[in-house]
Design a protein around this motif. Structure first.
Motif, mmCIF file in Angstrom:
data_model
loop_
_atom_site.group_PDB
_atom_site.id
_atom_site.type_symbol
_atom_site.label_atom_id
_atom_site.label_comp_id
_atom_site.label_asym_id
_atom_site.label_seq_id
_atom_site.Cartn_x
_atom_site.Cartn_y
_atom_site.Cartn_z
ATOM 1 N N UNK A 15 -0.257 -0.106 16.892
ATOM 2 C CA UNK A 15 -0.888 1.174 16.561
ATOM 3 C C UNK A 15 -0.193 1.836 15.374
ATOM 4 N N UNK A 16 1.132 1.748 15.340
ATOM 5 C CA UNK A 16 1.886 2.320 14.221
ATOM 6 C C UNK A 16 1.583 1.583 12.922
ATOM 7 N N UNK A 17 1.476 0.255 13.003
ATOM 8 C CA UNK A 17 1.140 -0.541 11.818
ATOM 9 C C UNK A 17 -0.241 -0.163 11.295
ATOM 10 N N UNK A 18 -1.190 -0.007 12.213
ATOM 11 C CA UNK A 18 -2.551 0.363 11.821
ATOM 12 C C UNK A 18 -2.543 1.714 11.123
ATOM 13 N N UNK A 19 -1.814 2.654 11.672
ATOM 14 C CA UNK A 19 -1.733 3.991 11.077
ATOM 15 C C UNK A 19 -1.136 3.916 9.665
ATOM 16 N N UNK A 20 -0.073 3.126 9.508
ATOM 17 C CA UNK A 20 0.570 2.974 8.195
ATOM 18 C C UNK A 20 -0.392 2.326 7.200
ATOM 19 N N UNK A 21 -1.118 1.299 7.637
ATOM 20 C CA UNK A 21 -2.076 0.628 6.763
ATOM 21 C C UNK A 21 -3.205 1.574 6.366
ATOM 22 N N UNK A 22 -3.647 2.406 7.290
ATOM 23 C CA UNK A 22 -4.702 3.377 6.973
ATOM 24 C C UNK A 22 -4.222 4.388 5.942
ATOM 25 N N UNK A 23 -2.964 4.796 6.028
ATOM 26 C CA UNK A 23 -2.401 5.713 5.029
ATOM 27 C C UNK A 23 -2.346 5.034 3.657
ATOM 28 N N UNK A 24 -1.952 3.753 3.647
ATOM 29 C CA UNK A 24 -1.929 3.004 2.392
ATOM 30 C C UNK A 24 -3.333 2.891 1.807
ATOM 31 N N UNK A 25 -4.325 2.685 2.663
ATOM 32 C CA UNK A 25 -5.708 2.591 2.200
ATOM 33 C C UNK A 25 -6.162 3.907 1.577
#
Length: 174
Positions: free
Chosen positions: A21-31
């Motif tokens: 979940x943390x990885x997904x959140x970080x990737x969404x911020x990068x997007x």
């Protein structure tokens, strides 16, 4: 009471779930950041193309002694502008490619945790909060007891019960 190995495996599932979940959140911020970059590049391209049109219609300056031209009739300035536009277009494609790769990674991660996510959604808010503190925030038993204002023994018992339920959901025990 469940076996120690099943208990550890189930806890491993939960730790991986919350890390994902943390990885997904970080990737969404990068997007989001890549999306902003794409828009800035598009804006630069629009401004550059407008400036080319206006510069090309300015006419010839006869006050200069030499005018640089090439065999194909384009000036050095025109070639330089075209080169800069090509750089912007390459940058836009590069950023777009990175954005798409990150979106693909997000979808892969979401597929990996889908089943556990559906199961955890069925829990009460209190149990979700407990799991988030323990496995998402990696709080100790004492910290959880303090935050939730419950006894240490209750925290241990609640953890045992939740782990057993989740182990059943992920088919680690019958």
């Amino acid at each position: 009471m469940i076996k120690d190995d099943v208990f550890r495996k189930t806890e491993g599932h939960l730790y991986r779930y919350y890390n994902t979940l943390k990885k997904i959140k970080a990737l969404e911020e990068e997007c989001k950041e890549l999306e902003k970059q794409k828009e800035k590049i598009k804006q630069d391209l629009k401004e550059t193309k407008v400036s080319i049109d206006t510069e090309l219609n300015m006419g010839i300056d006869y006050s200069r002694s030499k005018i640089q031209t090439s065999n194909d009739g384009t000036s050095y300035a025109e070639k330089a502008l075209v080169k800069e536009i090509e750089k912007l277009e390459k940058e836009w494609f590069y950023v777009r490619k990175k954005y798409l790769k990150k979106r693909i990674k997000i979808r892969e991660l979401e597929r990996q945790i889908y089943t556990l996510k559906c199961n955890l959604l069925m829990l009460s808010e209190e149990n979700k909060r407990f799991l988030e503190l323990k496995y998402g925030d990696k709080k100790s038993i004492d910290e959880i007891a303090y935050i939730l204002n419950i006894a240490r023994a209750t925290v241990y018992r609640k953890r045992e019960e939740l782990i057993e339920d989740i182990a059943r959901w992920v088919n680690l025990i019958g």
